[in-house]
Design a protein around this motif. Structure first.
Motif, short mmCIF file in Angstrom:
data_model
loop_
_atom_site.label_atom_id
_atom_site.label_comp_id
_atom_site.label_asym_id
_atom_site.label_seq_id
_atom_site.Cartn_x
_atom_site.Cartn_y
_atom_site.Cartn_z
N SER A 534 5.59 3.96 -15.13
CA SER A 534 7.19 2.93 -15.02
C SER A 534 6.60 1.83 -14.20
N MET A 535 7.37 0.39 -14.65
CA MET A 535 6.68 -0.52 -14.38
C MET A 535 7.56 -0.86 -12.90
N TRP A 536 8.60 0.40 -12.25
CA TRP A 536 9.14 -0.24 -11.06
C TRP A 536 8.22 0.22 -9.89
N CYS A 537 7.84 -1.04 -9.16
CA CYS A 537 6.38 -0.26 -8.47
C CYS A 537 7.13 -1.02 -6.93
N TYR A 538 6.74 -0.70 -5.81
CA TYR A 538 6.85 -1.06 -4.32
C TYR A 538 5.43 -1.47 -4.17
N THR A 539 6.01 -3.05 -3.68
CA THR A 539 4.71 -3.36 -3.27
C THR A 539 4.24 -4.20 -1.50
N THR A 540 3.25 -3.56 -0.90
CA THR A 540 3.48 -3.89 0.16
C THR A 540 2.30 -5.03 0.68
N ALA A 541 3.28 -6.08 0.82
CA ALA A 541 2.62 -6.94 1.86
C ALA A 541 2.03 -6.68 3.07
N VAL A 542 1.01 -7.52 3.27
CA VAL A 542 0.67 -8.25 5.14
C VAL A 542 0.94 -9.67 5.54
N PRO A 543 1.16 -10.41 6.68
CA PRO A 543 0.76 -11.32 6.80
C PRO A 543 -0.14 -12.17 6.69
N VAL A 544 -0.76 -13.09 5.97
CA VAL A 544 -2.14 -13.29 5.61
C VAL A 544 -2.30 -14.44 7.36
#
Length: 544
Positions: A534-544
């Motif tokens: 699947s191309m459906w994703c959950y992407t987690t990012a953090v503050p730089v």
């Protein structure tokens, strides 16, 4: 080597069917559990036997999903290879007719009418009588004697749908639902639709509302894609000067820059969201909110629960669902994790409809205040502190959720907030400014892959241990006859990409594009989770 490719595609289909059958046999506990039949409706609001529920649920099993997508990819590639070019070209050009027929099917409440009729179906004369009867209760319905629809018209529309495997024509001009059409069912009775047509989408899974919104706003907008992209192709015949802000001479290229095809289609300088809030669009606004609940179907119900390590958050943690509408996904998190408090943010007009949109299922969350809403446009400056009914003031949330938000905007808008006619604030940068040192940003959207793959991608895929899925890996082995992105099996992502372009001037992004965008606004991606194939994703990012 074309024949060898055709046989390889045929082998892919056979092997995938074997994989699906293996799962069904293994889970049937000694019985002969069949894959659900296309001819048999499956109404989500109806009672089902345990065997029926199991057979339906197994369609979401990762192994079954993976096999099914390979079948779709191989069948499409095989069909395109062998189909007569002229026939294939016309079929592809004319799918807008099929989309229009699907919109009509939903808007006319025909799925609900046929559900009550039962497996024997109804003749088009009786279907039309009921369709017109339901229309007369709508305040905006045209007088009955101005409706051009006849039984003959209706029969031809429904026959197209049956030919495309929506509905069944059980006898000449007699139609009934099948599994594909039953998926659009709102669950409302004909009596309910007669008494309260404006409540059709209340307390539903949102699929019917999504069909209505997509067939209306999206389809009409995308039909102006060429006129928007190539201004010299715009025809002013039969339209006013105001429509295109140009003089009557069709040879003169309009000077106004239309932000998206949507603006041409609906003759407006507003973006979709303020346009939906105009008088006269009340029904569209309510339907759009429910349609966003329908986007749950992009993923399995549990995917939002697997998208992030919710259990690791400390008690009293706050999840802010930014631009979350009525909270169709975050409410699942609140239900599954009692230690999390959810605040849904959206425009005031959307928030005002949220509480009435939910039925009794989640009453305990709403009454306790663990699920709450506040009016806030994500382009506006954020308050210094976040007030949560159950906790009081909170300095920063544990998680910001941006689900199906960023694809509404192009990169300039996401970073700088430049709208059609005026300056606005930021999306990602505003959230970064309001984040604490431990705040996470969770983005729920598709991450597109290229239709080709290089040696590096195949090498990385072969070395991956599968612990954290990377969104740049091919879905197939290097020697597979299938496209590395699975072609038509994943074409929904690319269709949605153009739909976002058509309605918002936005786009779906690749993993690299998403990484560059988030980093430019002060966020660094640390994890990407997706379902198999699947191309459906959950992407987690953090503050730089």
């Amino acid at each position: 080597m074309t024949f060898s490719t055709l046989r390889a595609l045929h082998a892919v289909i056979g092997a995938a069917i074997d994989d699906i059958e293996h799962v069904y046999r293994e889970r049937s506990q000694g019985g002969a559990l069949e894959y659900p039949s296309l001819d048999e409706p499956y109404y989500h609001t109806a009672q089902h036997t345990p065997e029926e529920e199991l057979a339906e649920s197994l369609k979401s099993d990762p192994a079954v999903v993976t096999a099914a997508m390979r079948i779709v990819a191989a069948c499409s590639q095989l069909s395109t290879t062998v189909n007569k070019p002229w026939s294939g070209l016309l079929e592809d050009l004319m799918w807008s007719e099929f989309s229009s027929a699907l919109r009509f099917l939903e808007a006319a409440n025909i799925v609900e009418i046929l559900r009550e009729a039962g497996p024997g179906g109804l003749h088009v004369r009786e279907i039309l009588r009921l369709v017109l009867e339901l229309r007369t209760n709508s305040e905006t319905a045209a007088p009955p004697d101005t409706v051009p629809l006849t039984p003959a018209h209706l029969g031809h529309i429904l026959r197209l749908l049956a030919t495309g495997h929506y509905l069944r024509e059980v006898k000449p001009d007699v139609f009934t639902n099948n599994r594909a059409s039953s998926y659009i069912d709102s669950g409302k009775t004909v009596a309910h639709l007669r008494e309260a047509p404006e409540k059709k989408y209340n307390d539903t899974n949102g699929v019917a509302a999504y069909v209505g919104t997509s067939g209306d706003t999206t389809l009409k907008s995308v039909s102006y894609l060429t006129d928007w992209a190539l201004p010299e192709k715009r025809s002013v015949s039969g339209r006013t000067e105001a429509n295109f802000d140009c003089c009557r001479d069709a040879a003169v290229v309009p000077q106004t820059r239309y932000f998206a095809p949507f603006n041409l289609a609906f003759n407006t300088e507003l973006g979709l969201f303020p346009w939906l809030e105009l008088p006269g669009n009340e029904g569209r606004l309510v339907r759009f909110g429910h349609a966003m609940a329908g986007t749950r179907e992009h993923e399995t119900e549990s995917q939002i629960l697997q998208a992030f390590s919710w259990e690791d958050l400390s008690p009293g943690s706050v999840l802010v669902d930014v631009g979350g509408g009525i909270g169709s996904q975050s409410i699942l998190v609140a239900e599954a994790h009692p230690h999390i408090h959810v605040v849904v943010e959206d425009r005031a007009q959307v928030v005002s409809t949220a509480l009435s949109a939910w039925g009794p299922q989640y009453a305990h969350l709403l009454e306790s205040g663990r699920m709450s809403w506040r009016a806030l446009d994500f382009f506006e400056a954020r308050p210094a502190a976040l007030t949560v009914p159950t906790l009081g003031q909170v300095d920063a949330p544990a998680v910001f959720l941006l689900r199906t938000i960023l694809h509404d905007w192009n990169d300039q808008d996401c970073k700088r907030g430049v709208l059609i006619l005026s300056e606005s604030s930021l999306i990602l940068s505003r959230l970064r400014a309001a984040a604490g040192p431990d705040t996470k940003l969770l983005i729920g959207e598709r991450l597109l892959q290229h239709a080709c793959a290089g040696e590096a991608e195949y090498e990385a895929a072969s070395q991956s241990d599968g612990a954290t899925t990377t969104a740049t890996f091919p879905f197939v082995a290097k020697n597979s006859p299938l496209l590395p992105n699975l072609g038509v099996a994943n074409i929904l992502g690319y269709l949605t990409d153009i739909a976002m372009m058509g309605v918002f001037g936005g786009k779906e992004r690749t993993a690299d594009e998403m990484a560059a965008l988030t980093l430019s606004a002060g966020w660094r991606i640390v994890e990407i989770r997706r379902m198999p194939c699947s191309m459906w994703c959950y992407t987690t990012a953090v503050p730089v």
